[in-house]
Design an enzyme around this catalytic site. Structure first.
Site, PDB file in Angstrom:
ATOM      1  N   ASP A   1      -4.873  10.898   2.040  1.00 14.46           N
ATOM      2  CA  ASP A   1      -4.431  11.677   0.864  1.00 14.46           C
ATOM      3  C   ASP A   1      -5.436  11.386  -0.247  1.00 14.46           C
ATOM      4  O   ASP A   1      -5.104  10.788  -1.276  1.00 14.46           O
ATOM      5  CB  ASP A   1      -3.018  11.279   0.447  1.00 14.46           C
ATOM      6  CG  ASP A   1      -2.466  12.185  -0.664  1.00 14.46           C
ATOM      7  OD1 ASP A   1      -3.200  13.096  -1.116  1.00 14.46           O
ATOM      8  OD2 ASP A   1      -1.312  11.974  -1.074  1.00 14.46           O
TER       9      ASP A   1
ATOM     10  N   ASN B   1      -5.457   9.291  -6.553  1.00  9.73           N
ATOM     11  CA  ASN B   1      -5.306   8.099  -5.714  1.00  9.73           C
ATOM     12  C   ASN B   1      -6.533   7.191  -5.720  1.00  9.73           C
ATOM     13  O   ASN B   1      -6.580   6.202  -5.003  1.00  9.73           O
ATOM     14  CB  ASN B   1      -4.938   8.504  -4.286  1.00  9.73           C
ATOM     15  CG  ASN B   1      -3.555   9.121  -4.237  1.00  9.73           C
ATOM     16  OD1 ASN B   1      -2.714   8.790  -5.064  1.00  9.73           O
ATOM     17  ND2 ASN B   1      -3.334  10.016  -3.289  1.00  9.73           N
TER      18      ASN B   1
ATOM     19  N   ASP C   1      -1.872   4.740  -2.370  1.00 10.04           N
ATOM     20  CA  ASP C   1      -1.225   5.861  -1.685  1.00 10.04           C
ATOM     21  C   ASP C   1      -1.748   6.068  -0.264  1.00 10.04           C
ATOM     22  O   ASP C   1      -2.203   7.159   0.092  1.00 10.04           O
ATOM     23  CB  ASP C   1      -1.437   7.142  -2.524  1.00 10.04           C
ATOM     24  CG  ASP C   1      -0.293   8.126  -2.370  1.00 10.04           C
ATOM     25  OD1 ASP C   1       0.576   7.887  -1.534  1.00 10.04           O
ATOM     26  OD2 ASP C   1      -0.309   9.147  -3.084  1.00 10.04           O
TER      27      ASP C   1
HETATM   28  N1  LIG Z   1      -0.490  -1.243  -7.292  1.00 13.65           N
HETATM   29  C1  LIG Z   1      -0.899  -0.353  -8.194  1.00 13.65           C
HETATM   30  N2  LIG Z   1      -1.786  -0.709  -9.164  1.00 13.65           N
HETATM   31  C2  LIG Z   1      -2.186   0.182 -10.114  1.00 13.65           C
HETATM   32  N3  LIG Z   1      -1.751   1.462 -10.175  1.00 13.65           N
HETATM   33  C3  LIG Z   1      -0.870   1.883  -9.253  1.00 13.65           C
HETATM   34  C4  LIG Z   1      -0.410   1.024  -8.206  1.00 13.65           C
HETATM   35  N4  LIG Z   1       0.456   1.706  -7.433  1.00 13.65           N
HETATM   36  C5  LIG Z   1       0.536   2.941  -7.973  1.00 13.65           C
HETATM   37  N5  LIG Z   1      -0.255   3.068  -9.051  1.00 13.65           N
HETATM   38  C6  LIG Z   1      -0.374   4.251  -9.942  1.00 13.65           C
HETATM   39  O1  LIG Z   1       0.764   5.064  -9.729  1.00 13.65           O
HETATM   40  C7  LIG Z   1       0.371   6.362  -9.259  1.00 13.65           C
HETATM   41  C8  LIG Z   1       1.360   6.830  -8.204  1.00 13.65           C
HETATM   42  O2  LIG Z   1       1.305   5.982  -7.061  1.00 13.65           O
HETATM   43  P1  LIG Z   1       1.095   6.627  -5.609  1.00 13.65           P
HETATM   44  O3  LIG Z   1       1.232   5.541  -4.601  1.00 13.65           O
HETATM   45  O4  LIG Z   1      -0.165   7.400  -5.612  1.00 13.65           O
HETATM   46  O5  LIG Z   1       2.379   7.583  -5.518  1.00 13.65           O
HETATM   47  P2  LIG Z   1       2.514   9.086  -4.951  1.00 13.65           P
HETATM   48  O6  LIG Z   1       2.681   8.955  -3.475  1.00 13.65           O
HETATM   49  O7  LIG Z   1       3.725   9.596  -5.617  1.00 13.65           O
HETATM   50  O8  LIG Z   1       1.274   9.868  -5.341  1.00 13.65           O
HETATM   51  C9  LIG Z   1      -1.064   6.187  -8.747  1.00 13.65           C
HETATM   52  O9  LIG Z   1      -1.813   7.376  -8.864  1.00 13.65           O
HETATM   53  C10 LIG Z   1      -1.604   5.092  -9.644  1.00 13.65           C
HETATM   54  O10 LIG Z   1      -2.072   5.629 -10.873  1.00 13.65           O
HETATM   55 MG   LIG Z   2      -0.661   9.375  -5.211  1.00 16.35          MG
END
Ligand SMILES: Nc1ncnc2c1ncn2[C@@H]1O[C@H](COP(=O)(O)OP(=O)(O)O)[C@@H](O)[C@H]1O
Ligand SMILES: [Mg+2]
Length: 250
Positions: A176, A181, A195
Site C-alpha cells: 500500500d 504511508n 501500514d
Molecule cells: N508508529 C507510528 N509512528 C508515526 N506515525 C504513525 C505510526 N503509525 C501510524 N502513523 C501515522 O498515522 C497514519 C495512519 O496510519 P496507517 O497505519 O497508515 O493507517 P491506515 O491503514 O488507516 O492508512 C500514518 O499515515 C502515519 O502518519
Molecule cells: Mg496508511
C-alpha cells in the site's frame, strides 16, 4: 488508494484507546477509507508515545496480519515496533511505538511536493532493496490478490487477468505504497514506512504503479517521473497500467 485523511469533526474514542491512554490526551490523526481510525497518544513518564489503529472487528481487514508483517520487516528496514494487537467483539486494534517522521502528505509537503516525491521514490527503493525475497513468508502475487479479493466477495474481471505482464523484478512489496504511508524528517528525507498490512512478494511494479498514482491524488498531476527517477527506474507504461487496474479491481 487512500481517499482518507485527518478526521474532521468529533470522533468517538473506543474504550481500548482510552484505557491505553491512562489519562493522557488522545488525538484522532487519520481516518482511512474503511472508517478505520488511527489515534496518537503522547508519551509520558514511562509510557511510550504510541499510535493506535482501530477498525471494526467485522471489517475487511485483519490488523493481526499487519502486526505479523511489521514484526518480520522490522529487522531489515525502519517500520514501527508493535507493542500490542488484539480484538474483542466490537473492535480490533494495533498499537505501535511512534517512529521518527511525519507523513509525506503533511501540509508543508502538499505546499512543496518535490522533496516529498523524491523521498517517496528513495524510500520505496530502500524498502525493495532491503527486504529479502527468499526469506519473506508473505505473498502479494497477482494470484494471491485475486484469491483474497474473491474471499471478500470481489470478482476481478477475467479480461484483466487474461495476459498479465511477466514479472520485471520480484521484490518484497510494501502493498500500500501510497504517499501517506511514507514518513519524512524535517528536511524531507525518508525515515520509515507504515501500514504494512498487505506486504508481500510481488513484482516491483505492483508498488511502483500505485505509489506513482497516489502522487496525483495527493499532490496533483505530473510528479510520476520525479518519483521513478528517485527510485532509479524508467517508466514502464504497460506494467503501470496493469497494476493500477488490478489495484482498482481488488
Ligand atoms: N508508529 C507510528 N509512528 C508515526 N506515525 C504513525 C505510526 N503509525 C501510524 N502513523 C501515522 O498515522 C497514519 C495512519 O496510519 P496507517 O497505519 O497508515 O493507517 P491506515 O491503514 O488507516 O492508512 C500514518 O499515515 C502515519 O502518519
Ligand atoms: Mg496508511
Amino acid at each position: 488508494m487512500e481517499i482518507a485523511g485527518r478526521p474532521r469533526g468529533p470522533v468517538a474514542i473506543p474504550a481500548v484507546v482510552l484505557d491505553l491512554a491512562a489519562g493522557r490526551d488522545v488525538e484522532a490523526v487519520w481516518r482511512n477509507n474503511l472508517d478505520g481510525i488511527t489515534f496518537e497518544i503522547a508519551g509520558r513518564a514511562g509510557l511510550h508515545h504510541v499510535f493506535v489503529k482501530v477498525a471494526a472487528t467485522g471489517d475487511d481487514v485483519d490488523l493481526a496480519d499487519e502486526a505479523r508483517r511489521l514484526g518480520w520487516a522490522r529487522s531489515f528496514t525502519p517500520v514501527p515496533e508493535v507493542l500490542d494487537s488484539g480484538r474483542d467483539d466490537e473492535f480490533q486494534w494495533l498499537v505501535t511505538r511512534a517512529v521518527a517522521g511525519t507523513s509525506a502528505v503533511a501540509e508543508r509537503w502538499i505546499a512543496d511536493p518535490a522533496p516529498a516525491v523524491r523521498a517517496i521514490g528513495e524510500g520505496l527503493r530502500a524498502l525493495h532493496d532491503r527486504l529479502p525475497v527468499e526469506a519473506c513468508p508473505f505473498d502479494w502475487s497477482i494470484e494471491s490478490r485475486v484469491r483474497r479479493a474473491a474471499a471478500k466477495g470481489i470478482h476481478v474481471p477475467e479480461s484483466l487477468l487474461e495476459a498479465p505482464p511477466p514479472d520485471d523484478h520480484p521484490v518484497v512489496c510494501h502493498g500500500d505504497a501510497c504517499a501517506p504511508n511514507t514518513l519524512l524528517d524535517e528536511d524531507g528525507r525518508f525515515t520509515a514506512h507504515v501500514d504494512l498490512g498487505s506486504l508481500g512478494v510481488a513484482d516491483r511494479w505492483a508498488d511502483l504503479a500505485v505509489a506513482s498514482w497516489s502522487l496525483e491524488w495527493n499532490y496533483g498531476p505530473g510528479w510520476d517521473d520525479l518519483m521513478l527517477d528517485a527510485y532509479g527506474i524508467e517508466p514502464d507504461p504497460a506494467r503501470i497500467h496493469f497494476y493500477r487496474r488490478l489495484w482498482d479491481a481488488t
